[in-house]
Design a protein around this motif. Structure first.
Motif, PDB file in Angstrom:
ATOM      1  N   GLY A  61      11.709  -4.211 -24.853  1.00 12.90           N
ATOM      2  CA  GLY A  61      12.525  -4.750 -25.639  1.00 12.90           C
ATOM      3  C   GLY A  61      12.659  -4.536 -26.949  1.00 12.90           C
ATOM      4  O   GLY A  61      13.868  -4.592 -27.380  1.00 12.90           O
ATOM      5  N   LYS A  62      11.701  -3.890 -27.727  1.00 11.56           N
ATOM      6  CA  LYS A  62      11.708  -3.491 -28.948  1.00 11.56           C
ATOM      7  C   LYS A  62      12.638  -2.428 -29.337  1.00 11.56           C
ATOM      8  O   LYS A  62      13.490  -2.345 -30.093  1.00 11.56           O
ATOM      9  N   ILE A  63      12.468  -1.475 -28.302  1.00 13.47           N
ATOM     10  CA  ILE A  63      13.469  -0.233 -28.279  1.00 13.47           C
ATOM     11  C   ILE A  63      14.960  -0.603 -27.917  1.00 13.47           C
ATOM     12  O   ILE A  63      15.686  -0.288 -28.556  1.00 13.47           O
ATOM     13  N   ALA A  64      14.945  -1.534 -27.232  1.00 11.54           N
ATOM     14  CA  ALA A  64      16.556  -1.918 -26.759  1.00 11.54           C
ATOM     15  C   ALA A  64      17.016  -2.747 -27.793  1.00 11.54           C
ATOM     16  O   ALA A  64      18.321  -2.484 -28.093  1.00 11.54           O
ATOM     17  N   LYS A  65      16.223  -3.555 -28.572  1.00 10.10           N
ATOM     18  CA  LYS A  65      16.764  -4.215 -29.781  1.00 10.10           C
ATOM     19  C   LYS A  65      17.129  -3.001 -30.903  1.00 10.10           C
ATOM     20  O   LYS A  65      18.167  -3.458 -31.548  1.00 10.10           O
ATOM     21  N   ALA A  66      16.311  -2.126 -31.021  1.00 13.69           N
ATOM     22  CA  ALA A  66      16.542  -1.049 -32.083  1.00 13.69           C
ATOM     23  C   ALA A  66      17.809  -0.255 -31.944  1.00 13.69           C
ATOM     24  O   ALA A  66      18.615   0.038 -32.490  1.00 13.69           O
ATOM     25  N   LEU A  67      18.099  -0.074 -30.547  1.00 16.40           N
ATOM     26  CA  LEU A  67      19.231   0.864 -29.878  1.00 16.40           C
ATOM     27  C   LEU A  67      20.470  -0.148 -30.325  1.00 16.40           C
ATOM     28  O   LEU A  67      21.547   0.507 -30.750  1.00 16.40           O
ATOM     29  N   LEU A  68      20.514  -1.446 -30.095  1.00 11.22           N
ATOM     30  CA  LEU A  68      21.517  -2.193 -30.331  1.00 11.22           C
ATOM     31  C   LEU A  68      21.833  -2.382 -31.910  1.00 11.22           C
ATOM     32  O   LEU A  68      23.164  -2.153 -32.149  1.00 11.22           O
ATOM     33  N   ALA A  98      12.587   4.887 -37.934  1.00 14.16           N
ATOM     34  CA  ALA A  98      12.676   4.374 -38.938  1.00 14.16           C
ATOM     35  C   ALA A  98      12.453   2.799 -38.838  1.00 14.16           C
ATOM     36  O   ALA A  98      11.974   2.055 -39.694  1.00 14.16           O
ATOM     37  N   ARG A  99      13.068   2.216 -37.556  1.00 13.59           N
ATOM     38  CA  ARG A  99      13.029   0.731 -37.205  1.00 13.59           C
ATOM     39  C   ARG A  99      11.544   0.389 -36.710  1.00 13.59           C
ATOM     40  O   ARG A  99      11.443  -0.847 -36.738  1.00 13.59           O
ATOM     41  N   LEU A 100      11.274   1.362 -36.051  1.00  9.55           N
ATOM     42  CA  LEU A 100       9.902   0.903 -35.022  1.00  9.55           C
ATOM     43  C   LEU A 100       9.042   1.555 -35.195  1.00  9.55           C
ATOM     44  O   LEU A 100       7.650   1.089 -34.771  1.00  9.55           O
ATOM     45  N   GLU A 495      21.730  -4.449 -16.337  1.00  7.85           N
ATOM     46  CA  GLU A 495      20.232  -4.146 -16.511  1.00  7.85           C
ATOM     47  C   GLU A 495      19.651  -4.055 -17.690  1.00  7.85           C
ATOM     48  O   GLU A 495      18.718  -4.423 -18.255  1.00  7.85           O
ATOM     49  N   PHE A 496      20.603  -3.499 -18.582  1.00  9.84           N
ATOM     50  CA  PHE A 496      20.025  -3.426 -20.129  1.00  9.84           C
ATOM     51  C   PHE A 496      20.032  -4.706 -20.936  1.00  9.84           C
ATOM     52  O   PHE A 496      19.087  -5.114 -21.656  1.00  9.84           O
ATOM     53  N   ASN A 497      20.991  -5.392 -20.631  1.00  9.28           N
ATOM     54  CA  ASN A 497      21.282  -6.858 -21.207  1.00  9.28           C
ATOM     55  C   ASN A 497      19.856  -7.493 -20.692  1.00  9.28           C
ATOM     56  O   ASN A 497      19.484  -8.588 -21.469  1.00  9.28           O
ATOM     57  N   ALA A 498      19.177  -7.262 -19.365  1.00  9.25           N
ATOM     58  CA  ALA A 498      18.132  -8.001 -19.217  1.00  9.25           C
ATOM     59  C   ALA A 498      16.912  -7.603 -19.700  1.00  9.25           C
ATOM     60  O   ALA A 498      15.768  -8.383 -19.355  1.00  9.25           O
ATOM     61  N   LEU A 499      16.943  -6.548 -20.539  1.00  8.45           N
ATOM     62  CA  LEU A 499      15.814  -6.277 -21.060  1.00  8.45           C
ATOM     63  C   LEU A 499      15.406  -7.244 -22.260  1.00  8.45           C
ATOM     64  O   LEU A 499      16.040  -7.733 -22.808  1.00  8.45           O
ATOM     65  N   PRO A 500      14.138  -7.591 -22.261  1.00  7.40           N
ATOM     66  CA  PRO A 500      13.712  -8.577 -23.344  1.00  7.40           C
ATOM     67  C   PRO A 500      13.963  -8.011 -24.955  1.00  7.40           C
ATOM     68  O   PRO A 500      13.648  -6.642 -25.208  1.00  7.40           O
ATOM     69  N   GLY A 501      14.808  -8.612 -25.676  1.00 12.57           N
ATOM     70  CA  GLY A 501      15.126  -8.134 -26.909  1.00 12.57           C
ATOM     71  C   GLY A 501      16.629  -7.579 -27.065  1.00 12.57           C
ATOM     72  O   GLY A 501      17.199  -7.578 -28.054  1.00 12.57           O
ATOM     73  N   ALA A 502      17.183  -7.337 -25.835  1.00  5.27           N
ATOM     74  CA  ALA A 502      18.324  -6.680 -25.779  1.00  5.27           C
ATOM     75  C   ALA A 502      19.610  -7.584 -26.088  1.00  5.27           C
ATOM     76  O   ALA A 502      20.377  -7.086 -26.912  1.00  5.27           O
ATOM     77  N   SER A 503      19.320  -9.041 -25.784  1.00  8.42           N
ATOM     78  CA  SER A 503      20.440  -9.942 -26.369  1.00  8.42           C
ATOM     79  C   SER A 503      19.833 -10.637 -27.422  1.00  8.42           C
ATOM     80  O   SER A 503      20.473 -11.665 -27.862  1.00  8.42           O
TER      81      SER A 503
END
Length: 504
Positions: A61-68, A98-100, A495-503
């Motif tokens: 979830g944290k990585i998904a948020k950073a990618l976004l 840098a973000r994580l 599937e990416f949107n379903a990751l915690p943090g992606a949205s």
């Protein structure tokens, strides 16, 4: 004095010349061609790592948020290579860290390598370019089939060795072009099948000790399946040579009818009429009608052929391993072939649709050249029971006589025929003047050649139906690939949107 050892090295990366001549251009190429596909691969890999429990829900979830955040905050088009990192991949990883933080930011790269990433990037780009080009080729095929249908009764002079040979129909000629194009399209579709096998999960060479799911990665990225052997994923470049080999043949073959169109449209031959919309004028000679689109088709086809051939020559004698020869700059070089290829196909589609046959010029050239005389010899074999050689000699005498007098075979040919027949056989022919005129007419010549593959009505009608079936089959294969890729994009997004943090 302190002796220097050969291991003393105070240089820093990157060397400025290396930066300007290699690293900078490679970075620009990755930015311009592969940025979006990098994002797709990162997202798919993250989804797979989480599903396989290689990353926890929290980590994913944290990585998904950073990618976004990276996607939203950094426009790849604005990036300029500074030398702070080695390449585009490390730039994205630097942003993640840098973000994580270094630990979590570096976990996305678990169980993968730039090796499998690169070849996946190249295949994703090639897949899109091949499907786009194939779509254009199928449109050209459909245009040519429609034209052949409309012109199946339109007579032309067929040439061999640059000389008038026999009459046929424009539809029959186009059928020959269509058959070659169909085979070329099939070769390109076969190349697409090789391109559409995923390298992801091969990592550097030998896959990974982590419990990765290569089939899931292939599904998320719209590939048919993973390419089985992991060494092959990073070493086998037959997906490149197969693609450009098919393109090389395609544009070699297209160059040949283009040459015919140039010859047919000349003032002296004149059987092909190019409409004004595709004709340019001379700046000094008022009488000139220059069908220069034909020259541009020839030029662009030759450029495409040369670029495709160049790709194959770049691959020649390279080691069977991961190597830069097949990578970024080479891939970008190949894309130039697709750019000119699309222009040729579009122009030829418009050209084939627009051109017509000059019936008066065809009739005159048939009259002057006696190209129906073969049927006179054939008829004598069938109806006068002569050997073909004797019939051929009689027919040849008639043709020489008519050409010498600049006559018309249907009108002026019966008298010399009757005389030559009697001299050769010692008897009178059973053929009267009316029958002779029919036998040596161009319409009769084409009509009686109704064998499989010939220009006669039954044969050409059956052939055109088969060509339409072949195009439908090719279009179904192309559509299946395009639909799979589109479905994969939707699946990956979901599937990416379903990751915690992606949205979040």
């Amino acid at each position: 004095m302190v002796a220097k050892t050969p291991y003393t090295d105070h240089s820093t990366f990157p060397d400025p010349v290396y930066k300007d001549t290699v690293l900078g251009p490679l970075f620009d190429g990755a930015r311009d061609h592969f940025a979006h596909d990098f994002q797709r691969i990162d997202r798919a890999h993250l989804v797979m790592l989480r599903e396989q429990k290689i990353l926890s829900d929290d980590q994913a979830g944290k990585i998904a948020k950073a990618l976004l955040a990276i996607e939203q905050e950094i426009d790849p088009a604005t990036l300029v290579y500074t030398g702070e990192v080695e390449d585009f991949f490390f730039l994205i990883e630097k942003e993640l860290k840098a973000r994580l933080g270094a630990d979590l930011g570096g976990r996305l790269h678990t169980a993968r390598s730039r090796n499998d990433i690169d070849h996946t990037l190249f295949k994703l780009q090639l897949r899109a370019k091949i499907t786009g080009l194939l779509g254009k080729i199928l449109t050209l095929l459909e245009t040519a089939i429609n034209k052949a249908e409309a012109e199946k009764d339109t007579l032309i002079v067929a040439y061999t060795h640059g000389q008038p040979a026999q009459p046929t129909s424009f539809g029959h000629y186009l059928g020959a072009l269509i058959e070659v194009l169909l085979r070329d399209a099939k070769r390109l579709l076969d190349a697409l099948a090789t391109v559409n096998l995923s390298p992801m999960g091969a990592a550097a060479i030998t896959t990974s000790g982590f419990n990765i799911d290569r089939h899931r990665m292939a599904e998320l990225l719209g590939f048919n399946a993973p390419l089985r052997n992991s060494y092959s994923c990073i070493a086998a470049i037959d997906y490149v040579s197969g693609t450009y080999g098919a393109m090389e043949l395609l544009f070699l073959h297209l160059g040949r009818p283009i040459q015919d169109f140039q010859f047919w449209s000349s003032f002296e031959v004149g059987q092909l009429y190019v409409p004004n919309a595709l004709v340019q004028i001379s700046s000094i000679m008022p009488q000139k009608r220059n069908p220069v689109p034909i020259e541009h088709m020839r030029l662009l086809a030759s450029q495409t052929f040369a670029r495709a051939r160049g790709m194959i020559e770049i691959m020649h004698n390279t080691p069977f391993t991961d190597m830069n020869d097949s990578e970024g700059e080479t891939q970008a070089f190949g894309y130039q072939a697709f750019a000119t290829a699309g222009r040729v196909i579009d122009l030829m589609t418009s050209f084939v649709s627009a051109i017509t046959i000059n019936d008066d010029k065809v009739s005159e050239n048939i009259r002057k050249s006696c190209i129906t005389i073969t049927e006179l010899a054939d008829d004598l074999v069938r109806n006068e029971e002569l050997s073909f050689r004797e019939a051929h000699e009689i027919a040849a005498h008639v043709a020489k006589t008519i050409v010498a007098m600049n006559g018309d075979l249907t009108i002026d040919g019966y008298a010399p025929f009757k005389q030559a027949f009697a001299q050769s056989t010692g008897r009178e022919t059973k053929m009267d003047a009316e029958r002779f005129a029919i036998v040596v007419s161009a319409r009769h010549f084409v009509a009686v050649r109704d064998r499989f593959g010939g220009p006669g009505d039954t044969a050409i009608t059956g052939a055109l139906a088969c060509y339409r079936d072949d195009v439908s089959s090719l279009r179904a294969g192309l559509s299946a690939c395009s639909e799979r890729a589109a479905s994969a994009d939707n699946l990956l997004q979901s599937e990416f949107n379903a990751l915690p943090g992606a949205s979040a």
